[in-house]
Scaffold this motif. Structure first.
Motif, PDB file in Angstrom:
ATOM      1  N   LEU A  90    -119.428  43.847   5.838  1.00 18.46           N
ATOM      2  CA  LEU A  90    -119.439  43.263   4.538  1.00 18.46           C
ATOM      3  C   LEU A  90    -120.888  42.958   3.786  1.00 18.46           C
ATOM      4  CD1 LEU A  90    -117.563  40.195   4.848  1.00 18.46           C
ATOM      5  CD2 LEU A  90    -117.121  41.687   3.653  1.00 18.46           C
ATOM      6  N   ALA A  91    -120.442  43.264   2.948  1.00 20.54           N
ATOM      7  CA  ALA A  91    -122.709  43.494   2.196  1.00 20.54           C
ATOM      8  C   ALA A  91    -123.855  42.156   2.199  1.00 20.54           C
ATOM      9  CB  ALA A  91    -122.768  43.799   0.904  1.00 20.54           C
ATOM     10  N   ASP A  92    -122.788  41.854   3.687  1.00 24.78           N
ATOM     11  CA  ASP A  92    -124.442  40.416   4.157  1.00 24.78           C
ATOM     12  C   ASP A  92    -125.273  41.294   4.562  1.00 24.78           C
ATOM     13  OD1 ASP A  92    -122.451  38.481   2.812  1.00 24.78           O
ATOM     14  OD2 ASP A  92    -122.247  38.326   5.122  1.00 24.78           O
ATOM     15  N   ALA A  93    -126.903  40.275   3.873  1.00 28.25           N
ATOM     16  CA  ALA A  93    -128.239  40.401   4.633  1.00 28.25           C
ATOM     17  C   ALA A  93    -128.108  41.360   5.982  1.00 28.25           C
ATOM     18  CB  ALA A  93    -129.498  39.771   4.431  1.00 28.25           C
ATOM     19  N   GLY A  94    -127.684  40.485   7.366  1.00 28.26           N
ATOM     20  CA  GLY A  94    -127.846  40.614   8.296  1.00 28.26           C
ATOM     21  C   GLY A  94    -126.769  42.150   8.607  1.00 28.26           C
ATOM     22  N   GLY A  95    -125.593  42.469   8.311  1.00 25.78           N
ATOM     23  CA  GLY A  95    -125.272  43.134   8.487  1.00 25.78           C
ATOM     24  C   GLY A  95    -124.522  42.603   9.809  1.00 25.78           C
ATOM     25  N   SER A  96    -123.536  41.830   9.653  1.00 29.07           N
ATOM     26  CA  SER A  96    -123.227  41.278  11.112  1.00 29.07           C
ATOM     27  C   SER A  96    -121.713  40.537  10.806  1.00 29.07           C
ATOM     28  CB  SER A  96    -123.326  39.902  12.057  1.00 29.07           C
ATOM     29  OG  SER A  96    -124.491  38.899  11.516  1.00 29.07           O
ATOM     30  N   SER A  97    -121.240  40.796   8.949  1.00 25.76           N
ATOM     31  CA  SER A  97    -120.729  39.665   9.007  1.00 25.76           C
ATOM     32  C   SER A  97    -119.279  41.127   8.568  1.00 25.76           C
ATOM     33  CB  SER A  97    -120.879  39.174   7.396  1.00 25.76           C
ATOM     34  OG  SER A  97    -121.151  38.133   8.095  1.00 25.76           O
ATOM     35  N   TYR A  98    -117.878  40.706   8.889  1.00 26.00           N
ATOM     36  CA  TYR A  98    -116.828  41.894   8.916  1.00 26.00           C
ATOM     37  C   TYR A  98    -115.402  40.743   8.302  1.00 26.00           C
ATOM     38  CZ  TYR A  98    -114.626  40.856  13.226  1.00 26.00           C
ATOM     39  OH  TYR A  98    -114.385  39.998  14.293  1.00 26.00           O
ATOM     40  N   LEU A  99    -114.820  42.020   7.462  1.00 23.36           N
ATOM     41  CA  LEU A  99    -113.834  40.879   7.448  1.00 23.36           C
ATOM     42  C   LEU A  99    -112.657  41.853   7.650  1.00 23.36           C
ATOM     43  CD1 LEU A  99    -111.800  39.630   5.050  1.00 23.36           C
ATOM     44  CD2 LEU A  99    -112.145  42.059   3.354  1.00 23.36           C
ATOM     45  N   ARG A 100    -111.647  40.973   8.079  1.00 20.70           N
ATOM     46  CA  ARG A 100    -109.877  41.668   8.694  1.00 20.70           C
ATOM     47  C   ARG A 100    -108.987  41.926   7.559  1.00 20.70           C
ATOM     48  NH1 ARG A 100    -107.457  40.189  13.673  1.00 20.70           N
ATOM     49  NH2 ARG A 100    -106.818  38.440  12.745  1.00 20.70           N
ATOM     50  N   VAL A 101    -108.248  42.406   6.869  1.00 19.75           N
ATOM     51  CA  VAL A 101    -107.569  41.973   6.067  1.00 19.75           C
ATOM     52  C   VAL A 101    -106.517  42.783   6.087  1.00 19.75           C
ATOM     53  CG1 VAL A 101    -109.323  43.635   4.430  1.00 19.75           C
ATOM     54  CG2 VAL A 101    -107.507  41.439   3.693  1.00 19.75           C
ATOM     55  N   ALA A 102    -105.332  42.433   5.762  1.00 19.02           N
ATOM     56  CA  ALA A 102    -103.889  43.668   5.354  1.00 19.02           C
ATOM     57  C   ALA A 102    -103.671  43.230   4.284  1.00 19.02           C
ATOM     58  CB  ALA A 102    -103.099  42.560   6.967  1.00 19.02           C
ATOM     59  N   LEU A 103    -103.222  43.539   3.117  1.00 21.29           N
ATOM     60  CA  LEU A 103    -102.672  43.519   2.188  1.00 21.29           C
ATOM     61  C   LEU A 103    -101.281  44.486   1.677  1.00 21.29           C
ATOM     62  CD1 LEU A 103    -103.775  45.524  -0.224  1.00 21.29           C
ATOM     63  CD2 LEU A 103    -106.190  44.928   0.606  1.00 21.29           C
ATOM     64  N   THR A 104    -100.452  43.517   0.668  1.00 21.55           N
ATOM     65  CA  THR A 104     -99.250  44.737   0.498  1.00 21.55           C
ATOM     66  C   THR A 104     -99.328  44.372  -1.319  1.00 21.55           C
ATOM     67  OG1 THR A 104     -98.633  43.292   2.581  1.00 21.55           O
ATOM     68  CG2 THR A 104     -96.740  44.347   0.516  1.00 21.55           C
ATOM     69  N   MET A 105     -99.635  45.861  -1.963  1.00 25.74           N
ATOM     70  CA  MET A 105     -99.225  45.996  -3.303  1.00 25.74           C
ATOM     71  C   MET A 105     -98.406  45.845  -3.717  1.00 25.74           C
ATOM     72  SD  MET A 105    -102.957  48.310  -3.336  1.00 25.74           S
ATOM     73  CE  MET A 105    -102.046  49.142  -2.821  1.00 25.74           C
ATOM     74  N   ARG A 106     -97.262  45.062  -5.225  1.00 22.90           N
ATOM     75  CA  ARG A 106     -96.597  45.668  -5.714  1.00 22.90           C
ATOM     76  C   ARG A 106     -97.036  46.024  -6.612  1.00 22.90           C
ATOM     77  NH1 ARG A 106     -94.336  40.515  -8.130  1.00 22.90           N
ATOM     78  NH2 ARG A 106     -93.268  40.026  -5.794  1.00 22.90           N
ATOM     79  N   VAL A 107     -95.929  47.776  -6.579  1.00 20.77           N
ATOM     80  CA  VAL A 107     -96.731  48.411  -7.487  1.00 20.77           C
ATOM     81  C   VAL A 107     -95.393  49.146  -8.191  1.00 20.77           C
ATOM     82  CG1 VAL A 107     -97.359  51.391  -7.753  1.00 20.77           C
ATOM     83  CG2 VAL A 107     -98.475  49.824  -5.487  1.00 20.77           C
ATOM     84  N   ALA A 108     -95.768  49.358  -9.596  1.00 21.17           N
ATOM     85  CA  ALA A 108     -95.224  50.013 -10.545  1.00 21.17           C
ATOM     86  C   ALA A 108     -93.952  51.206 -10.791  1.00 21.17           C
ATOM     87  CB  ALA A 108     -95.337  50.050 -12.138  1.00 21.17           C
ATOM     88  N   ASP A 109     -92.777  51.840 -10.516  1.00 24.94           N
ATOM     89  CA  ASP A 109     -92.702  52.534  -9.809  1.00 24.94           C
ATOM     90  C   ASP A 109     -92.829  53.960 -11.478  1.00 24.94           C
ATOM     91  OD1 ASP A 109     -91.670  51.700  -7.550  1.00 24.94           O
ATOM     92  OD2 ASP A 109     -89.414  51.302  -8.633  1.00 24.94           O
TER      93      ASP A 109
END
Length: 190
Positions: A90-109
């Motif tokens: 993540l763009a925090d000042a210390g540089g030690s923060s992170y994000l673990r994310v899994a996502l699903t998207m609904r996409v138009a055909d």
């Protein structure tokens, strides 16, 4: 006993005889009618203004039969695109923060061509699917890399992130029409 004419004229029986025609009091009909008409007009304007405000603000849906017919005639088909879990600094000042994310998207055909052969279509879809997945991962990583831990942990952080992701997909990936974004895993580490 003779009475004088002046006495007869001043007697109570003479006074009743002279006022035999009763006078009716006049009611002001014209001002009453004008007040009633003005009251009805003001009430109609107020009610009309309130209804107009509610329709324009979206709190009272306007009945538009042509829009419903158009939507019913062309149903939008969608499919689901699930991205593997991503780990982003993540763009925090210390540089030690992170994000673990899994996502699903609904996409138009996309609209399919009827002239294409099934084998060619399958090969194109497989290659296009890999490219679309790589573009989607790149877009998600770009947007997530600009986030801060405090922004994501705010009460509206996830909803704001979903809106940013949809906007980024609309700007960077015009072929990929993302309808909705769902977080299946979301972890912020400081």
């Amino acid at each position: 006993m003779a009475s004088s004419p002046t006495v007869l004229a001043s007697s109570p029986s003479a006074a009743v005889g002279s006022a035999a025609v009763p006078t009716t009091p006049k009611f002001p009909v014209l001002p009453l009618v004008l007040a009633a008409v003005m009251g009805v007009a003001v009430t109609a304007l107020v009610v009309g203004g309130v209804v107009y405000y509610l329709v324009r603000s979206g709190r009272l849906p306007a009945h538009d039969s042509s829009a419903h017919k158009a939507e019913a005639a062309v149903p939008m088909t969608t499919h689901v695109m699930a991205l593997e879990p991503l780990l982003v600094n993540l763009a925090d000042a210390g540089g030690s923060s992170y994000l673990r994310v899994a996502l699903t998207m609904r996409v138009a055909d996309a609209a399919t061509k009827r002239d294409a052969k099934p084998k060619e279509e399958a090969a194109k879809d497989n290659k296009a699917g890999d490219e679309a997945m790589a573009e989607a991962r790149d877009t998600v990583l770009t947007v997530l890399g600009r986030q801060t831990a405090d922004g994501l942990l705010a009460p509206d952080g996830k909803e704001r992130l979903k809106a940013e992701l949809k906007a980024a997909f609309g700007a960077q990936n015009t072929d990929l029409k993302v309808v909705d974004v769902f977080f299946t895993d979301f972890l912020v580490q400081r």
